[in-house]
Design a protein around this motif. Structure first.
Motif, short mmCIF file in Angstrom:
data_model
loop_
_atom_site.label_atom_id
_atom_site.label_comp_id
_atom_site.label_asym_id
_atom_site.label_seq_id
_atom_site.Cartn_x
_atom_site.Cartn_y
_atom_site.Cartn_z
N LEU A 134 -22.44 -44.07 57.34
CA LEU A 134 -22.56 -42.76 56.72
C LEU A 134 -23.65 -42.77 55.65
O LEU A 134 -24.49 -41.87 55.60
CB LEU A 134 -21.23 -42.33 56.12
N ILE A 135 -23.64 -43.79 54.80
CA ILE A 135 -24.67 -43.90 53.77
C ILE A 135 -26.05 -43.98 54.42
O ILE A 135 -26.99 -43.30 54.00
CB ILE A 135 -24.42 -45.12 52.86
N GLU A 136 -26.15 -44.78 55.46
CA GLU A 136 -27.44 -44.90 56.15
C GLU A 136 -27.87 -43.56 56.74
O GLU A 136 -29.05 -43.19 56.65
CB GLU A 136 -27.37 -45.97 57.23
N SER A 137 -26.95 -42.81 57.33
CA SER A 137 -27.33 -41.52 57.91
C SER A 137 -27.80 -40.54 56.84
O SER A 137 -28.73 -39.76 57.07
CB SER A 137 -26.17 -40.93 58.71
N ILE A 138 -27.18 -40.57 55.67
CA ILE A 138 -27.62 -39.71 54.56
C ILE A 138 -29.00 -40.15 54.09
O ILE A 138 -29.89 -39.32 53.89
CB ILE A 138 -26.60 -39.73 53.41
N CYS A 139 -29.20 -41.45 53.94
CA CYS A 139 -30.50 -41.95 53.48
C CYS A 139 -31.61 -41.66 54.47
O CYS A 139 -32.76 -41.44 54.08
CB CYS A 139 -30.41 -43.44 53.17
N LYS A 140 -31.28 -41.65 55.76
CA LYS A 140 -32.29 -41.32 56.77
C LYS A 140 -32.78 -39.89 56.61
O LYS A 140 -33.90 -39.56 57.00
CB LYS A 140 -31.75 -41.55 58.18
N GLU A 141 -31.95 -39.02 56.06
CA GLU A 141 -32.33 -37.63 55.83
C GLU A 141 -33.19 -37.47 54.58
O GLU A 141 -33.79 -36.42 54.37
CB GLU A 141 -31.09 -36.75 55.70
N SER A 142 -33.23 -38.48 53.73
CA SER A 142 -33.99 -38.39 52.49
C SER A 142 -35.48 -38.58 52.75
O SER A 142 -35.89 -39.01 53.83
CB SER A 142 -33.50 -39.43 51.48
N GLN A 143 -36.28 -38.27 51.76
CA GLN A 143 -37.73 -38.44 51.88
C GLN A 143 -38.13 -39.90 51.82
O GLN A 143 -39.21 -40.26 52.28
CB GLN A 143 -38.44 -37.67 50.77
N ASP A 144 -37.31 -40.74 51.23
CA ASP A 144 -37.66 -42.15 51.07
C ASP A 144 -36.44 -43.00 51.39
O ASP A 144 -35.64 -43.33 50.51
CB ASP A 144 -38.16 -42.40 49.65
N TYR A 145 -36.31 -43.35 52.65
CA TYR A 145 -35.16 -44.10 53.13
C TYR A 145 -34.97 -45.41 52.35
O TYR A 145 -33.87 -45.73 51.92
CB TYR A 145 -35.32 -44.40 54.62
N ASN A 146 -36.05 -46.17 52.17
CA ASN A 146 -35.94 -47.47 51.49
C ASN A 146 -35.46 -47.31 50.05
O ASN A 146 -34.63 -48.08 49.58
CB ASN A 146 -37.27 -48.21 51.53
N PHE A 147 -35.97 -46.31 49.36
CA PHE A 147 -35.53 -46.06 47.99
C PHE A 147 -34.05 -45.68 47.97
O PHE A 147 -33.27 -46.21 47.17
CB PHE A 147 -36.37 -44.95 47.34
N CYS A 148 -33.66 -44.79 48.85
CA CYS A 148 -32.27 -44.36 48.92
C CYS A 148 -31.34 -45.54 49.15
O CYS A 148 -30.35 -45.71 48.44
CB CYS A 148 -32.11 -43.32 50.02
N MET A 149 -31.67 -46.35 50.14
CA MET A 149 -30.83 -47.50 50.45
C MET A 149 -30.79 -48.50 49.30
O MET A 149 -29.75 -49.09 49.02
CB MET A 149 -31.30 -48.17 51.74
N SER A 150 -31.91 -48.66 48.62
CA SER A 150 -31.93 -49.63 47.51
C SER A 150 -31.09 -49.15 46.34
O SER A 150 -30.55 -49.95 45.58
CB SER A 150 -33.36 -49.92 47.07
N VAL A 151 -30.98 -47.84 46.16
CA VAL A 151 -30.23 -47.29 45.03
C VAL A 151 -28.75 -47.14 45.34
O VAL A 151 -27.91 -47.54 44.55
CB VAL A 151 -30.84 -45.94 44.58
N VAL A 152 -28.44 -46.55 46.48
CA VAL A 152 -27.04 -46.24 46.76
C VAL A 152 -26.48 -46.96 47.97
O VAL A 152 -25.26 -46.98 48.16
CB VAL A 152 -26.82 -44.72 46.94
N GLY A 153 -27.30 -47.55 48.78
CA GLY A 153 -26.81 -48.13 50.02
C GLY A 153 -26.56 -49.62 49.97
O GLY A 153 -26.01 -50.19 50.91
N ASN A 154 -26.97 -50.28 48.93
CA ASN A 154 -26.81 -51.73 48.83
C ASN A 154 -25.76 -52.09 47.79
O ASN A 154 -25.38 -51.29 46.97
CB ASN A 154 -28.14 -52.39 48.46
N GLY A 155 -25.34 -53.30 47.84
CA GLY A 155 -24.39 -53.78 46.85
C GLY A 155 -22.99 -53.84 47.42
O GLY A 155 -22.66 -53.16 48.40
N PRO A 156 -22.16 -54.62 46.79
CA PRO A 156 -20.80 -54.85 47.32
C PRO A 156 -19.91 -53.63 47.28
O PRO A 156 -18.98 -53.51 48.06
CB PRO A 156 -20.26 -55.96 46.42
N ARG A 157 -20.18 -52.68 46.37
CA ARG A 157 -19.30 -51.52 46.27
C ARG A 157 -19.75 -50.35 47.13
O ARG A 157 -19.03 -49.38 47.26
CB ARG A 157 -19.20 -51.08 44.81
N ALA A 158 -20.94 -50.44 47.74
CA ALA A 158 -21.49 -49.30 48.47
C ALA A 158 -20.58 -48.85 49.60
O ALA A 158 -20.36 -47.66 49.80
CB ALA A 158 -22.87 -49.64 49.01
N ALA A 159 -20.03 -49.78 50.35
CA ALA A 159 -19.19 -49.42 51.49
C ALA A 159 -17.84 -48.85 51.06
O ALA A 159 -17.19 -48.15 51.81
CB ALA A 159 -18.99 -50.62 52.39
#
Length: 114
Positions: free
Chosen positions: A29-54
């Motif tokens: 779900l996080i990945e699908s939201i980040c794919k909709e953003s203008q900067d997928y890599n930035f989105c994933m680095s901010v909200v999609g990574n880390g132990p608590r993201a899932a």
């Protein structure tokens, strides 16, 4: 500044596409939201990574996005005085002060939303 708009797009995507019913925002779900953003890599680095993201729910996901956006707005506001000092064109200074006003208003709005 582009990253600010990227974060705002992430927030609006999360809010408009999903209900905040307490469900977990799994990695897909996080990945699908980040794919909709203008900067997928930035989105994933901010909200999609880390132990608590899932484990974060969608409300938490939106709060992280709002917080990151507010930080970026503040960082931009912190740079404006230096830019004003270096800028010699009166029209440019006027326009930059108007941007400063808009950014101050946006920061207040994001802080209120948080």
């Amino acid at each position: 500044m582009a990253s600010v708009f990227c974060c705002m797009a992430i927030i609006f995507q999360a809010i408009s596409s999903f209900s905040f019913n307490g469900c977990n925002a799994d990695a897909a779900l996080i990945e699908s939201i980040c794919k909709e953003s203008q900067d997928y890599n930035f989105c994933m680095s901010v909200v999609g990574n880390g132990p608590r993201a899932a484990a974060v729910d969608l409300h938490g996901f939106a709060l992280v996005s709002i917080s990151v956006t507010a930080i970026q707005i503040q960082d931009t506001l912190d740079e404006i005085p230096r830019l004003l000092q270096d800028l010699k064109d009166p029209l440019g200074q006027t326009r930059l002060r108007e941007c400063q006003t808009d950014y101050n208003e946006a920061l207040g709005n994001f802080q209120s939303a948080f």
